[in-house]
Scaffold this motif. Structure first.
Motif, mmCIF file in Angstrom:
data_model
loop_
_atom_site.group_PDB
_atom_site.id
_atom_site.type_symbol
_atom_site.label_atom_id
_atom_site.label_comp_id
_atom_site.label_asym_id
_atom_site.label_seq_id
_atom_site.Cartn_x
_atom_site.Cartn_y
_atom_site.Cartn_z
ATOM 1 N N THR A 1 -5.582 2.376 22.616
ATOM 2 C CA THR A 1 -6.582 2.294 23.691
ATOM 3 C C THR A 1 -5.986 2.513 25.080
ATOM 4 O OG1 THR A 1 -6.325 -0.117 23.846
ATOM 5 C CG2 THR A 1 -8.042 0.709 22.367
ATOM 6 N N TYR A 2 -4.773 3.044 25.173
ATOM 7 C CA TYR A 2 -4.120 3.158 26.475
ATOM 8 C C TYR A 2 -4.789 4.191 27.374
ATOM 9 C CZ TYR A 2 -1.521 7.514 25.576
ATOM 10 O OH TYR A 2 -1.171 8.808 25.343
ATOM 11 N N THR A 3 -4.661 3.981 28.673
ATOM 12 C CA THR A 3 -5.138 4.950 29.657
ATOM 13 C C THR A 3 -3.958 5.540 30.419
ATOM 14 O OG1 THR A 3 -5.514 3.173 31.261
ATOM 15 C CG2 THR A 3 -7.414 3.925 29.973
ATOM 16 N N TRP A 4 -3.093 4.707 30.948
ATOM 17 C CA TRP A 4 -1.962 5.225 31.718
ATOM 18 C C TRP A 4 -0.633 4.595 31.321
ATOM 19 C CZ3 TRP A 4 0.953 2.507 35.493
ATOM 20 C CH2 TRP A 4 0.514 1.201 35.756
ATOM 21 N N VAL A 5 -0.649 3.522 30.548
ATOM 22 C CA VAL A 5 0.588 2.884 30.069
ATOM 23 C C VAL A 5 0.557 2.890 28.548
ATOM 24 C CG1 VAL A 5 1.937 0.765 29.974
ATOM 25 C CG2 VAL A 5 0.795 1.396 32.084
ATOM 26 N N ASP A 6 1.622 3.414 27.937
ATOM 27 C CA ASP A 6 1.706 3.467 26.475
ATOM 28 C C ASP A 6 2.980 2.764 26.022
ATOM 29 O OD1 ASP A 6 1.006 4.078 23.870
ATOM 30 O OD2 ASP A 6 1.596 6.185 23.985
ATOM 31 N N ILE A 7 3.115 2.630 24.723
ATOM 32 C CA ILE A 7 4.295 2.022 24.112
ATOM 33 C C ILE A 7 5.415 3.051 24.064
ATOM 34 C CG2 ILE A 7 5.203 0.987 22.009
ATOM 35 C CD1 ILE A 7 3.098 -0.735 23.371
ATOM 36 N N CYS B 1 8.893 -2.239 25.111
ATOM 37 C CA CYS B 1 9.080 -1.280 26.204
ATOM 38 C C CYS B 1 7.791 -0.498 26.421
ATOM 39 C CB CYS B 1 10.208 -0.305 25.888
ATOM 40 S SG CYS B 1 11.793 -1.090 25.725
ATOM 41 N N LEU B 2 7.312 -0.504 27.652
ATOM 42 C CA LEU B 2 6.118 0.232 28.037
ATOM 43 C C LEU B 2 6.515 1.339 28.997
ATOM 44 C CD1 LEU B 2 3.794 -2.824 28.794
ATOM 45 C CD2 LEU B 2 3.868 -1.467 26.706
ATOM 46 N N VAL B 3 5.756 2.428 29.002
ATOM 47 C CA VAL B 3 6.050 3.555 29.888
ATOM 48 C C VAL B 3 4.751 4.055 30.522
ATOM 49 C CG1 VAL B 3 5.919 5.274 28.038
ATOM 50 C CG2 VAL B 3 7.241 5.772 30.088
ATOM 51 N N PRO C 1 5.307 5.513 39.422
ATOM 52 C CA PRO C 1 5.365 6.948 39.108
ATOM 53 C C PRO C 1 5.314 7.182 37.599
ATOM 54 C CG PRO C 1 7.563 6.127 39.552
ATOM 55 C CD PRO C 1 6.621 4.979 39.815
ATOM 56 N N LYS C 2 4.965 8.408 37.224
ATOM 57 C CA LYS C 2 4.992 8.798 35.817
ATOM 58 C C LYS C 2 6.410 8.582 35.292
ATOM 59 C CE LYS C 2 4.362 12.755 32.804
ATOM 60 N NZ LYS C 2 3.973 14.156 32.693
ATOM 61 N N GLY C 3 6.528 7.975 34.123
ATOM 62 C CA GLY C 3 7.842 7.724 33.529
ATOM 63 C C GLY C 3 8.408 6.345 33.816
ATOM 64 N N GLN C 4 7.750 5.576 34.681
ATOM 65 C CA GLN C 4 8.198 4.198 34.973
ATOM 66 C C GLN C 4 8.224 3.405 33.673
ATOM 67 O OE1 GLN C 4 8.837 2.398 38.031
ATOM 68 N NE2 GLN C 4 9.366 0.724 36.676
ATOM 69 N N CYS C 5 9.313 2.691 33.430
ATOM 70 C CA CYS C 5 9.441 1.892 32.209
ATOM 71 C C CYS C 5 9.503 0.411 32.549
ATOM 72 C CB CYS C 5 10.708 2.273 31.445
ATOM 73 S SG CYS C 5 10.685 3.949 30.826
ATOM 74 N N TRP C 6 8.915 -0.376 31.683
ATOM 75 C CA TRP C 6 8.983 -1.827 31.797
ATOM 76 C C TRP C 6 9.476 -2.383 30.481
ATOM 77 C CZ3 TRP C 6 4.618 0.911 33.248
ATOM 78 C CH2 TRP C 6 4.310 0.899 34.599
ATOM 79 N N ARG C 7 10.306 -3.403 30.543
ATOM 80 C CA ARG C 7 10.824 -4.054 29.351
ATOM 81 C C ARG C 7 10.359 -5.508 29.399
ATOM 82 N NH1 ARG C 7 14.313 -0.948 26.943
ATOM 83 N NH2 ARG C 7 15.583 -2.537 25.967
#
Length: 116
Positions: free
Chosen positions: A16-22, A48-50, A59-65
């Motif tokens: 169901t993602y719109t702008w953040v995926d796994i 980890c999300l991107v 920005p596009k490609g931003q990662c979160w852990r």
């Protein structure tokens, strides 16, 4: 965190993602906690999300852990709501539950904006 609940959370976000995926669900890291004047290492699974597209200040490609223990803490806080607690126990999370868990676990920094 229960493995089945963890995978359900991951599946909800991915479908169901719109702008953040796994990005990765199998990562593991060692974190240090300061308690009683000493640091203690804790081995934890990391979600980890991107960012797939730019949104807000990310920005596009931003990662979160997000460490699993933060997801557990978020579930503990959200379980004060009886309906959430029931869905969690029955392992029947909604996409709104996934949004709330990630928002709580990221201290309000990540708002997934999932769409059914």
């Amino acid at each position: 965190m229960n493995t089945e609940l963890y995978h359900q959370l991951v599946t909800l976000i991915h479908t169901t993602y719109t702008w953040v995926d796994i990005m990765d669900i199998n990562g593991e890291e060692i974190f240090s906690f300061h308690t009683g004047g000493s640091f203690y290492p804790v081995h934890s699974r990391v979600l980890c999300l991107v960012a797939k597209w730019s949104n807000y200040n990310y920005p596009k490609g931003q990662c979160w852990r997000i460490p699993e223990f933060e997801l557990d803490n978020a579930i503990r806080v959200l379980s004060q709501n009886p309906s959430f607690r029931k869905r969690c126990r029955n392992k029947q999370l909604l996409y709104t539950d996934a949004e709330a868990i990630i928002k709580q676990a990221s201290f309000g920094h990540i708002i997934l904006e999932l769409e059914p």
